[in-house]
Each structure stands twice: as C-alpha cells, then as structure tokens.
Scaffold this active site. Structure first.
Site, short mmCIF file in Angstrom:
data_model
loop_
_atom_site.label_atom_id
_atom_site.label_comp_id
_atom_site.label_asym_id
_atom_site.label_seq_id
_atom_site.Cartn_x
_atom_site.Cartn_y
_atom_site.Cartn_z
N ARG A 229 39.26 13.63 13.25
CA ARG A 229 40.78 13.89 12.92
C ARG A 229 40.96 13.64 11.44
O ARG A 229 40.46 12.78 10.72
CB ARG A 229 41.76 12.85 13.62
CG ARG A 229 41.14 12.40 14.96
CD ARG A 229 41.98 11.39 15.72
NE ARG A 229 43.42 11.65 15.86
CZ ARG A 229 44.21 10.86 16.37
NH1 ARG A 229 43.47 9.58 16.64
NH2 ARG A 229 45.41 11.07 16.48
N ARG B 280 52.99 5.63 14.06
CA ARG B 280 53.52 5.74 12.77
C ARG B 280 54.87 5.62 12.43
O ARG B 280 55.71 5.63 13.73
CB ARG B 280 53.35 6.95 11.92
CG ARG B 280 53.76 8.32 12.85
CD ARG B 280 53.50 9.49 12.29
NE ARG B 280 53.79 10.63 13.23
CZ ARG B 280 53.09 11.71 13.21
NH1 ARG B 280 52.20 12.25 12.37
NH2 ARG B 280 53.04 12.49 14.24
N GLY C 124 51.11 17.77 10.95
CA GLY C 124 50.29 18.97 11.34
C GLY C 124 50.05 19.99 10.10
O GLY C 124 49.93 20.95 10.38
N MET D 18 47.35 19.38 8.30
CA MET D 18 45.89 19.18 8.23
C MET D 18 45.08 19.47 9.66
O MET D 18 46.07 19.61 10.37
CB MET D 18 45.38 18.07 7.40
CG MET D 18 45.71 18.25 5.91
SD MET D 18 45.21 16.51 4.91
CE MET D 18 45.86 15.41 6.06
N SER E 245 83.37 5.28 -20.96
CA SER E 245 82.74 5.78 -19.51
C SER E 245 82.00 7.09 -19.99
O SER E 245 82.57 8.09 -20.85
CB SER E 245 84.11 6.56 -19.04
OG SER E 245 83.58 7.32 -17.85
N ARG F 89 91.95 10.98 -17.62
CA ARG F 89 91.60 11.66 -18.82
C ARG F 89 92.39 12.82 -19.33
O ARG F 89 92.95 13.65 -18.70
CB ARG F 89 89.98 12.55 -18.48
CG ARG F 89 89.68 13.05 -19.90
CD ARG F 89 88.27 13.72 -19.59
NE ARG F 89 88.35 15.08 -18.66
CZ ARG F 89 87.31 15.70 -18.18
NH1 ARG F 89 86.29 15.12 -18.50
NH2 ARG F 89 87.62 16.72 -17.42
P1 ADP Z 1 47.98 15.88 14.06
O1 ADP Z 1 47.77 14.92 12.88
O2 ADP Z 1 48.06 17.21 13.87
O3 ADP Z 1 48.86 15.03 15.22
P2 ADP Z 1 45.63 14.63 15.66
O4 ADP Z 1 44.50 13.84 14.93
O5 ADP Z 1 46.93 13.22 15.76
O6 ADP Z 1 46.28 15.47 14.63
O7 ADP Z 1 45.34 15.10 16.78
C1 ADP Z 1 46.04 16.06 17.56
C2 ADP Z 1 46.25 15.94 18.86
O8 ADP Z 1 45.00 15.59 19.60
C3 ADP Z 1 47.35 14.68 19.30
O9 ADP Z 1 48.04 15.13 20.28
C4 ADP Z 1 46.25 13.52 19.63
O10 ADP Z 1 46.84 12.58 20.37
C5 ADP Z 1 45.09 13.94 20.25
N1 ADP Z 1 43.87 13.62 20.03
C6 ADP Z 1 43.21 12.92 18.84
N2 ADP Z 1 42.22 12.30 19.10
C7 ADP Z 1 42.15 12.28 20.50
C8 ADP Z 1 41.10 11.52 21.04
N3 ADP Z 1 40.23 11.01 20.65
N4 ADP Z 1 41.33 11.78 22.37
C9 ADP Z 1 42.07 12.45 23.15
N5 ADP Z 1 43.11 12.86 22.38
C10 ADP Z 1 43.08 13.06 20.87
MG MG Z 2 82.81 16.24 -20.85
MG MG Z 3 48.87 13.39 15.49
#
Ligand code: ADP
Ligand code: MG
Ligand code: MG
Length: 939
Positions: free
Chosen positions: A97, A341, A106, A108, A824, A670
């Site tokens: 990831r 997050r 979304g 990367m 002012s 003014r």
């Molecule tokens: P993004 O930043 O695009 O959300 P993520 O790395 O969070 O990318 O992953 C994309 C999707 O895959 C997310 O829904 C995440 O929960 C799922 N996912 C990521 N890693 C795992 C994992 N180890 N097992 C199950 N689902 C995963």
């Molecule tokens: Mg002026």
């Molecule tokens: Mg995610």
C-alpha cells in the site's frame, strides 16, 4: 529531491507510532499506532519515505541493502503469521500500500492479494474451505497488478468481467463460480501477455519487487502531481509503502468490508456514519458496483459487528482525541482495522464536533478553537442548497456540469451571458447568474448584481474566483465541460444546452451546476448555536478587536449581528451614486473647478492682506472687494454652494443612520476618495452625444449644455486616475467638499447625542502621503467640526485620523502621527503602490500566472505580503506609536478578513482588523487563533 539522514529503511509495525507520519506516511504511522495500542491490525511492516526518495535518487532503483531488508522483513512476517510467502499449504498473501505523509486520498496506488499464483491459489482455497474466494482474489490480483504495475487499463478487464457475468445471466461478481473464475483468470492473463509481452509473474518475490516499485512510482503519477500542485503540497516528501497480511472480506456472509466515520462528517452528529458491503473486498465499497448498507443499519442486521465497530470507533476517537475516518474488514466474523485518519468534514460539522469534543471533556477550549479552519466559518453562514431539493435535482438528472468550487454558497437565477444583461435582468427584480468563459474587471458591475458566477475557464485564483470570494458570492470556475457560446448566447454541457434567460443553479462549495432552480436557504446567524458558542470562546481569548467595513445602516446591522465591534471603513462615495443624488454631485463637479478658482483667489488675497505692508493695503482692499463681488455674482459659485447644501442633507441622513445602527461603537467614516471622473458620464459617450445633437440640429441650449459637460469631463480626464486627483488631493484643492462632509458627520452625531444616543464618529482622510496635507485639512476641518458642535450645543468628541495606504505615509509615520489620532491601513492600495501593480490590470494580465508559476508565493491582494508591505506597516506602527502612544491602529483592506494576514496584524499589535460583514466571524476565530499561536503567519 532532498535527502534525509540515512537510517533504517524498514520498520515493523510495532516499531512505529502516530508521530512518525513524515517517515512512515500517514497510513503507516496510523497502522503502527493501532498495532501499538492493541487495535487488531494485520501484521506487517513499513518501507519508509526515505527509501522512496533514495529510490528516485538512484534513478528509480532500490538503494543498496533495501531489498535484503525487505526479504528479511518478509521472513519475519511469515514467522509472525505462521504462513509462507509463495507456500503451497499455507500461503502468505499480502497487500502493498502507498501512503504519503500528507493524506492524498485515492491519488496513489495499492496492490491487493499479492502472493497469489497458480499454486498458492490452491492452498488458499483449501484454507478458506472454498475455491471461489481464492480464485476471486487471484482474479483481482491479476487485474490490480496489471493495472498498477504494468499500466494496463482497467476497462479491458472490466469488460471481460461483464461478459462473463452476462454470459451466465449473473448480476454480482461474487456469483461467479470457480469454473467461470478460472476461465476469466486465463483470459486476463492473455490480455496481459498481449499488451505487456509477458503474463503477471508467478514468482511472488518478483510480484513484490515490482509492486513496491510501482507504489514508489505512484508518488509521481500525473494524478498525484496535479493534486499536490492544487493543494500546494511539496513534491519532495515521497510515499511510504506499507506491506501487510491480507484479510479477506470475501469469504462469505460473515465477512465484509467497510468505511466508517466516528461522527457524521456532514452534520457532526455523534453517531457512526459509513457504508458496509458484505462478502466483498475493500475496493468494492468505493467502486459502487453493489449497493452498500449503512453502518447504522448494522445495529439491527448484525448487532455483534456493530458493537465491535462502535467500540473500536470510540477507542480510536478517544485515543486520537479527534474524529476518525476508518477502513475495516471483517474476515469470517473477526474484525480488522486497516486504516484510520483524521476525518475530512464540512465546515458545519467541524464546528459542531469541536464544540462537542470540548463539552465531552476530550479536548480543551483552546484546542477546540484551533480545530476549526477560520476560512470555513464563512461557509457555515452562506446560503446553501436544501438537502432534499438537491437530492431530487440529482435524481431527476438535472446536474448540468461540474467545475471547481471557487467561492462557496449556493445560488439560483436566470443565466446572463454578459454583465450588462445581468444588470438589466437584476433591475427587473430577478435573480441572475452571470455565465462567462471567464471574467475581467469589465464584468465587475455584472458580478455585483448577480447572485452567483459561473465560468468555463480559470482556476481558484482567476478573476471571477478572487472577486466573488471578496464579495462573498457563490462562484464556480474552470467548468471545462461547459461550452459558453457568447454569439449564440447559450451554454452547453454533456449534451444539454441552456439559453440566456433559462434558470440555473450553482453550488460554489462543490462546483456543481444544475439546470433549473434548486431551493436554497440561508442560515440565521443567531440560530447557529454551536458556532456562537465557539466564537464566544474565541472572543474571550482574543486581544485583537474585529470591526467591519460597511457603507449603509443595513450592512452595519448585519455586521453587528456577526459580532463586529465597530465600523473600520464607511465609504462615502457609494452614497453619491444613488439615482436622486448623482445629478447633484455631477453639477457640483461641473462648476467645481471654476468655483474653487474664484474661492481660492479670494482666500489668497485675504491671506496676503493680513501680512501686507501699510502701503499696499488700499490697493489690496480694492482688489478684494472686486474679487468678492465677482464671487457673489458668480453662477458657478452659487451652484457650487447650492449643491453642497443638498448633498450635505443627504449625507447627514446617511451618517445618522449608520451611527445609530452602531450606537455605542466607533464608526470610521472616510471622506471622499474616488477620482472625480467616476461620478461623471464617460467622455467618449459625451462626444458621441454632442455629435448626434449637432447632426440633428438640436436646440442651442441643449447642445451648449452637453458641450459644457463634455469640456468639463475632458478637463477631468487623467492618465492614471488611481494616482491622480483623488482623496485628500481633492480635499486640499476643493476643501468645501470635505467641509460639507464633516459638517454632515458632526451634525448627525450631535443630533443623535441630543436624542440620547452615544455615538463615536472617527473622521478619516484618504490617500495622504505628506503630513502637510493632513495639517492643512486638520486645521480647516476641525474648525468646521467645532462650529457645528457649538451650534448643536452638545458634548461630543470625535477622532481625526488617516488611511496609511501610500508608502510615503508609512515611512513618515512619526510626522503623520503627530496630527492623526488613528491610522487605518488601506492595505489594498498599499499593496498596489508597494508592488507598483495596478490591481485590475495585474489580476487579468499576469498575477495568476505569477502565482501558478511560483514567481509569487501567493496573491498579495489576498494575503498580506509580509516582507514588503508588512515591513512598511511595521515601520508605521512602531514610529507612529512612538510619536503618539495613544494612536489607534487598524486595517481596513480586504486583508482584514484573511486569517493569515490577521495573524500578522496580531503580531504587529494592531488594535483591530476590519473585514466585510460576512467575514467578521472568520476574523473573530482567526484573531483568537493568533493569540493562541495556532495560526501560521503569512510569509
Ligand atoms: P487508498 O489509500 O487508496 O485507500 P489503501 O492502501 O488504503 O488505498 O487500500 C485500498 C483498499 O484496500 C482499502 O479499502 C483498504 O481497506 C483495502 N486493503 C488494504 N490493505 C488490505 C489488507 N491487508 N487486507 C484487506 N484489505 C486491505
Ligand atoms: Mg485607497
Ligand atoms: Mg485507504
């Protein structure tokens, strides 16, 4: 790219924590923290952002030792999970990831189900007790790897998937049975072979190496780069890469995946909010292939899961002391959290959540104040679409186009394709939306009359965007799918054409454009309980006062309702534009030059007489009586005084209203500032009119009258009016105008005092550059003020002060402060004159490009330029206060409503900032955040 100090390039989750997002990325730091505090996350490790930077430094190659470390970490992961990467019996399947230090949702890439191949899929099937989910994971892996690592378009696979379902009359992916999936996997690999020249690799270690490289590379994909550019995020951070064991949400009815917010991100309500999809993997939730169910509905359908979610949500929220946005997956009844997050939220919800968290004792008041972005407060107060009306419009397919939300608020009105049409429609009492390819200063009169603006071109710093934000009007820009045809007077998008005169609706927060009207409503500031609570806390903290710019009693009342503690700028020129007044100011100006020539002659002669030797007296006295006789018989002088008297009555009425509305609070008025020609017809028009009259043989009187105006206007034409005969320069050459205004101010104030109202007028002189201008006006105007006061026989005091808007005035502040009781900062003009930019020209011709190309860090008309303009301000504050410790200092330019500029004004020790009424709440919060050191200074 910057290199950081060398060190560990890979961290096991147990080794990281929440504070390490710079190195581990937000996602990596988040899963590490969760692992540390005992939230169930799959085991794994994080490859650092530093490794990513080194990868780029080496021309997209792994730095020495990295791969070995990754292999070791994988072996550790195998031991931890009791599984074998590439193993036959109990294979380890992982996700790889991306995750940057700053959340870029979304933008990367992430590869899921890595480690599946023709062999491991058999072991997976055995472990899962079911072939279907194993094959489904394999099919997903090929699709994901092909797309992300090999760059093959998703569509290719999606259409094969659709065909497979169609052939078998199936609706959902999970209905595909093993045979169908096997066939699909074969077809997928054929596509990959055809396009890439080789299939997706079978060796899991090859898969892993390629996937990590792809994740690193996704830092610089066009989506991510554009996103960073748009939000001003540095390109030098790199992404981390999280490798972790897969949990499978597709194992059956007691598996699934979802996303939840610990509180409602739209309203702030304290209730779980989100979506759940049974028997699915993470990406399906966003893909919208199947209907998700709301988290709240789980309360009934899966009470056990709901309880677990609720418990995890509260513990994460309590731990972070902030609302969380959480990704989770349930594997055969066991819950795993995959990401947490800080939740993005609407302005209204941010306010409610901050206040609730304070009340729940989770955070302090000071922290609560710091949790809301001041700029967003304006959004809470703006009109917006009624939620149901908008949902209906969407359902009815009324959405015409999508642009950039440049200035928040929602508006509905008749489309007008040019500013003049906008004005004439508005004059019929109808609401208008100005629709243009882009706007320029020539459109401003139309923008002012419109409810909202829509442009097909331009970005967040385009003219339309900047002007509407200043005015607090909804605006959508950069609506590229919209073609505005100014000839045909139509706008077309996605096959729908609207004509000028058709009703449209725009949402300047989301950038959406609708055909037809969508009901809007404006929140009543008094009813926004949570906002008022938060602002009440802010008021207790802040030291900087917040005043407002208002020209009318209505605006003054509005400003007071928003919490303004004074009027920092009441402009008088607008008062002259009213229909019944314009003819008077026009006549005044038409005779003004001649009248003031005679008046000045008489004055000069009187002054000479006072100092003249006895021998001269007789001659001079004779001359004076002749001059006085000329004065007395002059038509120009007579007309001049007639008009002054009329205008004084109007002005006294204006000032009475605004002073009353601000009873008990200071009001800075003014005196006339604008270049005089702004009140007169345009020269080119007059020339045409004269020509027409001549050609049609009109009567002598009419023709002569027109010619006279034409000649006066010609005389008033200036090469550069903004730096010409305006402000105090008119005050000095035609002091009768300022004297009339001062008489009107003092008589209104005296009248109010008599009636028992406490009023505090402050008289402000614009465009001062030399102390002598101020001396001259101070002498004359104070005499007028005093005699007016005496006439009313009341106790009344006022302040006399000046704008600091010319660099020379700032540089000679100690002299100026010896006459002025207040300063002012007119920061718009001060910026224009410090940069030598004509704002209207700069904004259309080059400023946007300057900012886009990084020549300037920000638009100096939006955020104060601290280094240059700010330095002048600092000199003025320091020298002014030294010369006059009582000096009251404020700012009345648009910067007075800009949070970063407010932080700077606070640091300078100003007494107040003055902002547009609707920015007052923003300024109150920003001032409190400045006191608490929570707001970063403008640079
Ligand atoms: P993004 O930043 O695009 O959300 P993520 O790395 O969070 O990318 O992953 C994309 C999707 O895959 C997310 O829904 C995440 O929960 C799922 N996912 C990521 N890693 C795992 C994992 N180890 N097992 C199950 N689902 C995963
Ligand atoms: Mg002026
Ligand atoms: Mg995610």
């Amino acid at each position: 790219m910057a290199t950081t100090t060398g060190g560990k390039l890979v961290y096991r989750l147990e080794e990281g924590n929440a504070s390490m997002s710079q190195l581990l990325g937000g996602k990596g730091a988040g899963v590490s923290e969760m692992a540390r505090i005992g939230i169930p996350v799959p085991p794994g490790f994080v490859i650092t952002t530093e490794a990513c930077l080194k990868y780029y430094e080496r021309g997209r190659k792994f730095p020495a030792g990295l791969w070995d470390t990754i292999v070791q970490s994988m072996h550790h992961l195998e031991a931890e999970s009791g599984k074998e990467f590439g193993g036959k019996g109990n294979p380890l399947i992982i996700s790889v990831r991306s995750g940057a230090p700053i959340s870029m949702p979304g933008m990367m890439d992430t590869v899921l189900n890595l480690g599946t191949n023709d062999v491991t899929v058999l072991g997976m099937a055995k472990l899962m007790g079911n072939e279907r989910p194993a094959l489904d994971a394999y099919r997903r892996f090929i699709q994901g790897f092909a797309n992300i690592v090999l760059g093959i378009e998703k569509d290719k696979f999606e259409s094969l998937l659709d065909q497979a379902k169609e052939k078998r009359s199936l609706k959902f992916d999970y209905e595909l049975q093993p045979d169908a999936l096997r066939e699909l996997i074969g077809n997928f690999q054929d596509v990959v072979k055809e396009i890439a020249g080789h299939p997706v690799p079978q060796d899991p270690w090859d898969q892993l190496r390629d996937a990590i490289q792809a994740v690193f590379s996704s830092w610089n994909n066009p989506r991510a780069t554009t996103y960073r550019q748009h939000y001003g995020i540095s390109h030098d951070m790199g992404t981390a890469c999280v490798v972790m064991g897969m949990v499978f949400g597709n194992l059956g009815p007691d598996s699934g995946t979802g996303v939840m917010f610990t509180r409602n991100p739209a309203t702030g309500e304290k209730a779980l909010y989100g979506d759940f999809l049974v028997n699915a993997q993470g990406e399906d939730v966003v893909a919208g292939i199947r209907n998700t169910q709301s988290i709240l509905s789980l309360q009934q359908d899966s009470p056990d899961l709901y309880r677990q979610l609720e418990e995890k949500a509260r513990s994460l929220e309590g731990h972070y002391r902030e609302v969380q946005d959480i990704e989770f997956t349930m594997e055969s009844g066991k819950l795993f959290i995959l990401q947490t997050r800080t939740a993005k939220r609407t302005a209204a919800s941010a306010v409610k959540i901050a206040v609730d968290l304070v009340r729940e004792g989770v955070i302090t008041r000071e922290e609560g104040i710091g949790r809301v972005v001041p700029d967003e407060i304006a959004q809470v107060l703006l009109p917006r679409f009624d939620v149901e009306a908008k949902a209906k419009a969407l359902k009815d397919g009324k959405r015409l186009a999508q642009g950039l939300g440049a200035s928040p608020g929602a508006a509905t009105g008749v489309a007008a394709m040019d500013p003049n049409t906008a004005v004439s429609i508005a004059e019929l009492g109808k609401k208008v939306i100005l629709v243009r390819p882009e706007t320029s200063p020539d459109d401003v009169h139309g923008i002012i009359k419109a409810q909202g603006v829509l442009t097909s071109r331009g970005g967040m710093t385009s003219h339309a965007a900047v002007v509407t934000r200043g005015l607090g009007k909804p605006c959508v820009v950069g609506c590229e799918e919209l073609h505005v045809d100014l000839e045909a007077r139509t706008a077309t998008a996605n096959g729908t054409t609207i004509k000028e005169g058709d009703v449209i609706s725009v949402d300047g927060a989301t950038g959406e454009v609708f055909v037809g009207s969508v009901a809007t409503f404006s929140p009543n500031p008094a009813e926004l309980t949570e906002l008022n609570t938060l602002l009440g806390w802010a008021d207790e903290v802040r030291t900087l006062k917040v005043w407002a710019n208002a020209d009318t009693p209505e605006q003054a009342k509005e400003a007071r309702a928003y919490g303004a503690e004074g009027i920092g700028l009441c402009r008088t020129e607008h008062m002259f534009f009213a229909e019944e007044r314009l003819p008077h100011i026009q006549r005044l100006l038409t005779v003004g030059t001649e009248a003031s020539r005679l008046l000045r002659n008489a004055e000069q002669l009187t002054a000479t007489l006072e100092k003249a030797p006895a021998t001269e007296l007789e001659r001079l006295n004779a001359l004076l009586s002749e001059t006085n006789a000329n004065l007395a018989s002059s038509e120009a002088v007579k007309a001049f005084y007639e008009e002054l008297t009329k205008l004084e009555a109007f002005q006294a009425e204006d000032f009475y209203g605004i002073l009353l509305a601000m009873e008990g609070l200071p009001v800075v008025i003014r005196l006339l500032d604008a270049p005089l020609h702004e009140f007169l017809p345009r020269y080119v028009d007059l020339v045409k009119e004269v020509a027409v009259l001549e050609a049609t043989g009109a009567s002598g009187d009419e023709l002569e009258g027109k010619k006279r105006i034409r000649d006066v206007v010609e005389e008033l034409i200036e090469i550069n009016p903004m730096m010409g005969h305006r402000g105090c320069r008119v005050g000095v050459t035609m002091p009768e105008i300022y004297e009339m205004q001062v008489r009107a101010i003092v008589s209104a104030a005296a009248q109010l005092t008599k009636e028992g109202h406490a009023v505090h007028p402050e008289i402000m002189i614009p465009v001062v550059s030399h102390v002598n201008e101020l001396h001259f006006l101070h002498d004359r105007l104070e005499k007028v003020a005093e005699s007016t006061r005496v006439l009313f026989n009341v106790d009344l005091s006022h302040k006399f002060g000046t704008m600091i808007e010319v660099p020379r005035a700032a540089l000679t502040a100690s002299e100026i402060a010896s006459v002025a009781q207040f300063f002012s900062f007119g920061s718009n003009d001060l910026t224009q004159m410090t940069f030598a930019y004509s704002r209207d020209d700069a904004e259309v011709k080059f400023l946007r490009e300057y900012v886009e190309r990084g020549v300037l860090p920000v638009d100096p008309f939006t955020t104060l330029d601290v280094k240059g303009v700010g330095r002048l301000m600092r000199i003025a504050v320091e020298e002014g206060r030294t010369a006059n410790p009582e000096l009251e200092i404020g700012i009345c330019g648009e910067h007075g409503g800009d949070p970063k500029s407010i932080a700077f004004c606070h640091s300078l020790g100003l007494n107040y900032v003055s902002a547009s009424p609707f920015r007052v709440p923003v300024a109150r919060l920003a001032a409190a955040q400045s006191t608490l050191g929570q707001l970063k200074l403008a640079e």
